[in-house]
Design a protein around this motif. Structure first.
Motif, PDB file in Angstrom:
ATOM      1  N   ALA A  25       9.440 -17.917   2.328  1.00  9.64           N
ATOM      2  CA  ALA A  25      10.242 -17.156   1.587  1.00  9.64           C
ATOM      3  C   ALA A  25       9.808 -16.648  -0.045  1.00  9.64           C
ATOM      4  O   ALA A  25      10.275 -15.359  -0.361  1.00  9.64           O
ATOM      5  N   ALA A  26       9.321 -17.595  -0.660  1.00 12.40           N
ATOM      6  CA  ALA A  26       9.069 -17.270  -2.141  1.00 12.40           C
ATOM      7  C   ALA A  26       8.242 -16.325  -2.097  1.00 12.40           C
ATOM      8  O   ALA A  26       8.182 -15.308  -3.022  1.00 12.40           O
ATOM      9  N   THR A  27       7.106 -16.372  -1.368  1.00 15.37           N
ATOM     10  CA  THR A  27       6.102 -15.279  -1.181  1.00 15.37           C
ATOM     11  C   THR A  27       6.563 -13.836  -0.940  1.00 15.37           C
ATOM     12  O   THR A  27       6.284 -12.833  -1.630  1.00 15.37           O
ATOM     13  N   ILE A  28       7.549 -13.923  -0.064  1.00 14.59           N
ATOM     14  CA  ILE A  28       8.096 -12.512   0.117  1.00 14.59           C
ATOM     15  C   ILE A  28       8.974 -11.833  -0.956  1.00 14.59           C
ATOM     16  O   ILE A  28       8.999 -10.653  -1.591  1.00 14.59           O
ATOM     17  N   VAL A  29       9.618 -12.860  -1.469  1.00 15.63           N
ATOM     18  CA  VAL A  29      10.688 -12.345  -2.716  1.00 15.63           C
ATOM     19  C   VAL A  29       9.659 -11.984  -3.912  1.00 15.63           C
ATOM     20  O   VAL A  29       9.873 -10.998  -4.415  1.00 15.63           O
ATOM     21  N   GLU A  30       8.681 -12.634  -4.021  1.00 10.05           N
ATOM     22  CA  GLU A  30       7.495 -12.331  -5.249  1.00 10.05           C
ATOM     23  C   GLU A  30       6.974 -10.980  -4.947  1.00 10.05           C
ATOM     24  O   GLU A  30       6.643 -10.401  -5.993  1.00 10.05           O
ATOM     25  N   ARG A  31       6.954 -10.589  -3.716  1.00 14.26           N
ATOM     26  CA  ARG A  31       6.481  -9.135  -3.652  1.00 14.26           C
ATOM     27  C   ARG A  31       7.240  -8.037  -3.579  1.00 14.26           C
ATOM     28  O   ARG A  31       6.944  -6.902  -3.136  1.00 14.26           O
ATOM     29  N   GLY A  32       8.688  -8.499  -4.309  1.00 10.87           N
ATOM     30  CA  GLY A  32       9.504  -7.663  -4.587  1.00 10.87           C
ATOM     31  C   GLY A  32      10.564  -7.148  -3.240  1.00 10.87           C
ATOM     32  O   GLY A  32      11.519  -6.374  -3.343  1.00 10.87           O
ATOM     33  N   HIS A  33      10.473  -8.011  -2.095  1.00  7.11           N
ATOM     34  CA  HIS A  33      11.461  -7.698  -1.096  1.00  7.11           C
ATOM     35  C   HIS A  33      12.429  -8.788  -0.999  1.00  7.11           C
ATOM     36  O   HIS A  33      12.676  -9.512  -1.884  1.00  7.11           O
ATOM     37  N   GLU A  34      13.277  -8.505   0.110  1.00  3.77           N
ATOM     38  CA  GLU A  34      14.425  -9.321  -0.066  1.00  3.77           C
ATOM     39  C   GLU A  34      14.161 -10.512   1.229  1.00  3.77           C
ATOM     40  O   GLU A  34      13.788 -10.137   2.366  1.00  3.77           O
ATOM     41  N   GLY A  54      15.446 -21.901  -4.138  1.00  2.73           N
ATOM     42  CA  GLY A  54      15.591 -21.151  -5.259  1.00  2.73           C
ATOM     43  C   GLY A  54      15.631 -19.451  -4.605  1.00  2.73           C
ATOM     44  O   GLY A  54      15.707 -18.602  -5.429  1.00  2.73           O
ATOM     45  N   ILE A  55      16.007 -19.368  -3.515  1.00  4.19           N
ATOM     46  CA  ILE A  55      16.090 -18.132  -2.851  1.00  4.19           C
ATOM     47  C   ILE A  55      17.595 -17.746  -2.742  1.00  4.19           C
ATOM     48  O   ILE A  55      18.498 -18.152  -1.937  1.00  4.19           O
ATOM     49  N   GLU A  56      17.929 -16.609  -3.566  1.00  2.00           N
ATOM     50  CA  GLU A  56      19.174 -15.991  -3.462  1.00  2.00           C
ATOM     51  C   GLU A  56      19.381 -15.332  -2.329  1.00  2.00           C
ATOM     52  O   GLU A  56      18.648 -14.367  -1.942  1.00  2.00           O
ATOM     53  N   ILE A  57      20.503 -15.451  -1.522  1.00  2.00           N
ATOM     54  CA  ILE A  57      20.928 -14.931  -0.266  1.00  2.00           C
ATOM     55  C   ILE A  57      22.203 -13.875  -0.224  1.00  2.00           C
ATOM     56  O   ILE A  57      23.075 -14.516  -0.950  1.00  2.00           O
ATOM     57  N   ARG A  58      21.803 -12.749   0.075  1.00  2.00           N
ATOM     58  CA  ARG A  58      23.121 -11.827  -0.223  1.00  2.00           C
ATOM     59  C   ARG A  58      23.658 -11.303   1.183  1.00  2.00           C
ATOM     60  O   ARG A  58      24.556 -10.633   1.358  1.00  2.00           O
ATOM     61  N   GLY A  59      22.712 -11.440   2.195  1.00  2.00           N
ATOM     62  CA  GLY A  59      22.840 -10.810   3.375  1.00  2.00           C
ATOM     63  C   GLY A  59      22.665 -11.740   4.650  1.00  2.00           C
ATOM     64  O   GLY A  59      22.014 -12.948   4.555  1.00  2.00           O
ATOM     65  N   HIS A  60      23.053 -11.208   5.877  1.00  2.00           N
ATOM     66  CA  HIS A  60      23.149 -12.124   7.091  1.00  2.00           C
ATOM     67  C   HIS A  60      22.884 -11.221   8.394  1.00  2.00           C
ATOM     68  O   HIS A  60      23.229 -10.227   8.359  1.00  2.00           O
ATOM     69  N   ARG A  61      22.202 -11.710   9.292  1.00  4.64           N
ATOM     70  CA  ARG A  61      22.041 -11.173  10.579  1.00  4.64           C
ATOM     71  C   ARG A  61      22.244 -12.435  11.428  1.00  4.64           C
ATOM     72  O   ARG A  61      21.299 -13.343  11.539  1.00  4.64           O
ATOM     73  N   ALA A  62      23.034 -12.271  12.522  1.00  6.26           N
ATOM     74  CA  ALA A  62      23.208 -12.873  13.487  1.00  6.26           C
ATOM     75  C   ALA A  62      21.853 -13.256  14.479  1.00  6.26           C
ATOM     76  O   ALA A  62      21.407 -12.162  14.809  1.00  6.26           O
ATOM     77  N   ALA A  63      21.737 -14.360  15.174  1.00  4.75           N
ATOM     78  CA  ALA A  63      20.513 -14.483  15.955  1.00  4.75           C
ATOM     79  C   ALA A  63      21.030 -13.776  17.096  1.00  4.75           C
ATOM     80  O   ALA A  63      22.078 -13.938  17.717  1.00  4.75           O
ATOM     81  N   LEU A  64      20.104 -12.973  17.676  1.00  8.30           N
ATOM     82  CA  LEU A  64      20.288 -12.128  18.925  1.00  8.30           C
ATOM     83  C   LEU A  64      21.309 -11.136  18.452  1.00  8.30           C
ATOM     84  O   LEU A  64      21.922 -10.526  19.648  1.00  8.30           O
ATOM     85  N   TRP A  65      21.837 -10.846  17.443  1.00  9.49           N
ATOM     86  CA  TRP A  65      22.914 -10.117  16.999  1.00  9.49           C
ATOM     87  C   TRP A  65      24.125 -10.294  17.631  1.00  9.49           C
ATOM     88  O   TRP A  65      25.084  -9.816  17.726  1.00  9.49           O
ATOM     89  N   GLU A  77       0.759  -1.240   0.104  1.00 14.55           N
ATOM     90  CA  GLU A  77      -0.043  -0.029  -0.092  1.00 14.55           C
ATOM     91  C   GLU A  77       0.983   1.098  -0.279  1.00 14.55           C
ATOM     92  O   GLU A  77       0.374   2.103  -0.755  1.00 14.55           O
ATOM     93  N   LEU A  78       1.953   1.176   0.824  1.00 13.67           N
ATOM     94  CA  LEU A  78       2.869   2.400   0.825  1.00 13.67           C
ATOM     95  C   LEU A  78       3.996   2.439  -0.020  1.00 13.67           C
ATOM     96  O   LEU A  78       4.698   3.192  -0.219  1.00 13.67           O
ATOM     97  N   GLY A  79       4.151   1.375  -0.842  1.00 13.74           N
ATOM     98  CA  GLY A  79       4.925   1.411  -1.934  1.00 13.74           C
ATOM     99  C   GLY A  79       6.617   1.524  -1.335  1.00 13.74           C
ATOM    100  O   GLY A  79       7.547   1.945  -2.134  1.00 13.74           O
ATOM    101  N   VAL A  80       6.913   0.782  -0.281  1.00 10.30           N
ATOM    102  CA  VAL A  80       8.352   0.618   0.374  1.00 10.30           C
ATOM    103  C   VAL A  80       8.643  -0.631   0.185  1.00 10.30           C
ATOM    104  O   VAL A  80       7.885  -1.585   0.427  1.00 10.30           O
ATOM    105  N   PRO A  81       9.864  -0.937  -0.019  1.00  6.04           N
ATOM    106  CA  PRO A  81      10.680  -2.065   0.113  1.00  6.04           C
ATOM    107  C   PRO A  81      11.279  -2.834   1.426  1.00  6.04           C
ATOM    108  O   PRO A  81      11.389  -1.616   2.369  1.00  6.04           O
ATOM    109  N   ALA A  82      11.489  -3.889   1.740  1.00 10.80           N
ATOM    110  CA  ALA A  82      11.779  -4.412   2.903  1.00 10.80           C
ATOM    111  C   ALA A  82      12.768  -5.686   3.061  1.00 10.80           C
ATOM    112  O   ALA A  82      12.801  -6.145   1.814  1.00 10.80           O
ATOM    113  N   THR A  83      13.334  -5.917   4.020  1.00  7.90           N
ATOM    114  CA  THR A  83      14.193  -7.075   4.179  1.00  7.90           C
ATOM    115  C   THR A  83      13.702  -7.912   5.181  1.00  7.90           C
ATOM    116  O   THR A  83      13.449  -7.553   6.402  1.00  7.90           O
TER     117      THR A  83
END
Length: 289
Positions: A81-90, A124-135, A60-66
């Motif tokens: 994961a596929a649903t998220i990617v299909e909506r244009g997000h990462e 089939g999900i391309e992964i470019r980034g990472h976030r550690a559990a609990l940072w 609705e707001l036209g903004v991307p997310a990860t």
């Protein structure tokens, strides 16, 4: 920072990030919690109710997310994961089991890290980034990120702008986080395992996050907002998030980006010189284990 280019001329860049942890952080505290149906349903609300609601808001707001997704969650909800990617997000790497790297040995951490990559590869999900559990990243974490050729990490707190990290295996971008921009400290509560104590009002949270964004616009920073669908996906909190996004859009000098796209811009910025990870060697006589 006048010669920097990572921000594309914006006063601040917003990365909306969602950690789709589902049941994993509770199971990481003990698999016995699988029989606590209130707790399991509380966590399942995130991917089952919160994520669809969040995806609609973003559209609705036209903004991307990860969306940082543990491999276990992607495996047990194979279309998520596929649903998220299909909506244009990462979709990005958030461990397999959501066990903190600081609680694992090097071999255990490698196995967990690579197990998650295998899940996403199979889907089939391309992964470019990472976030550690609990940072809670370790030096092993950073080496694994470089070894597997990921473009960025988002776990550390060494700045409020993107920076580049150099480890033995290579260089990648760090998109730093901070507790003040995490909904966990504001909304998280469970009686067992005991998590949190006070559930804050979304009005207070909105005020705090708007104040941080305004200050970051003055200093040309990265507003890296970390949210959890089982928390921020609740109605009043999602309304507050809508107001925050609409406010940022109204400013006219704030850009929104997926983490992978911002990391690409940061990697190409000649002013971001590589740094080494924090290196602290405490004297055992002064600081015993």
């Amino acid at each position: 920072m006048t010669d920097s280019t990572w921000h594309g001329g914006a006063a601040a860049v917003v990365t909306l990030t969602f950690d789709v942890d589902a049941e994993t952080p509770i199971l990481a505290a003990g698999r016995r919690y699988a029989d606590h149906l209130m707790t399991m349903s509380h966590q399942a609300y995130g991917p089952d109710v919160g994520v669809p609601r969040i995806l609609e808001l973003l559209a609705e707001l036209g903004v991307p997310a990860t969306f940082f997704v543990p491999g276990w969650v992607a495996e047990h909800r194979p279309g998520l994961a596929a649903t998220i990617v299909e909506r244009g997000h990462e979709v990005a790497h958030h461990s397999y089991s959501h066990r903190a790297p600081t609680s694992l040995g090097a071999a255990e951490e490698r196995a967990d890290f690579e197990r998650a990559l295998a899940v996403f590869d199979a889907q089939g999900i391309e992964i470019r980034g990472h976030r550690a559990a609990l940072w809670e990243a370790t030096r092993v974490t950073l080496d694994l990120i470089a070894e597997h050729g990921l473009a960025y990490d988002s776990s550390l707190m060494g700045d409020d702008r993107p920076y580049r990290l150099e480890v033995d295996g290579g260089t990648f971008v760090e998109l730093p986080v901070h507790w003040s921009l995490d909904d966990w400290e504001q909304y998280a509560y469970l009686p067992s395992p005991q998590i949190g104590s006070v559930i804050e009002s979304p009005r207070k949270v909105l005020e705090m996050w708007r104040a941080e964004l305004d200050a970051m616009r003055q200093y040309r920073c990265l507003f890296n907002l970390c949210m959890h669908p089982f928390l921020t996906g609740r109605p009043s909190r999602l309304v507050a998030l809508r107001e925050l996004i609409e406010y940022a859009q109204s400013c006219g000098d704030v850009a929104f980006a997926r983490c992978r796209d911002l990391a690409e811009s940061a990697a190409a910025d000649p002013t971001l010189l590589p740094r080494i990870p924090p290196t602290v060697t405490p004297d055992p006589g002064t600081y015993p284990d």
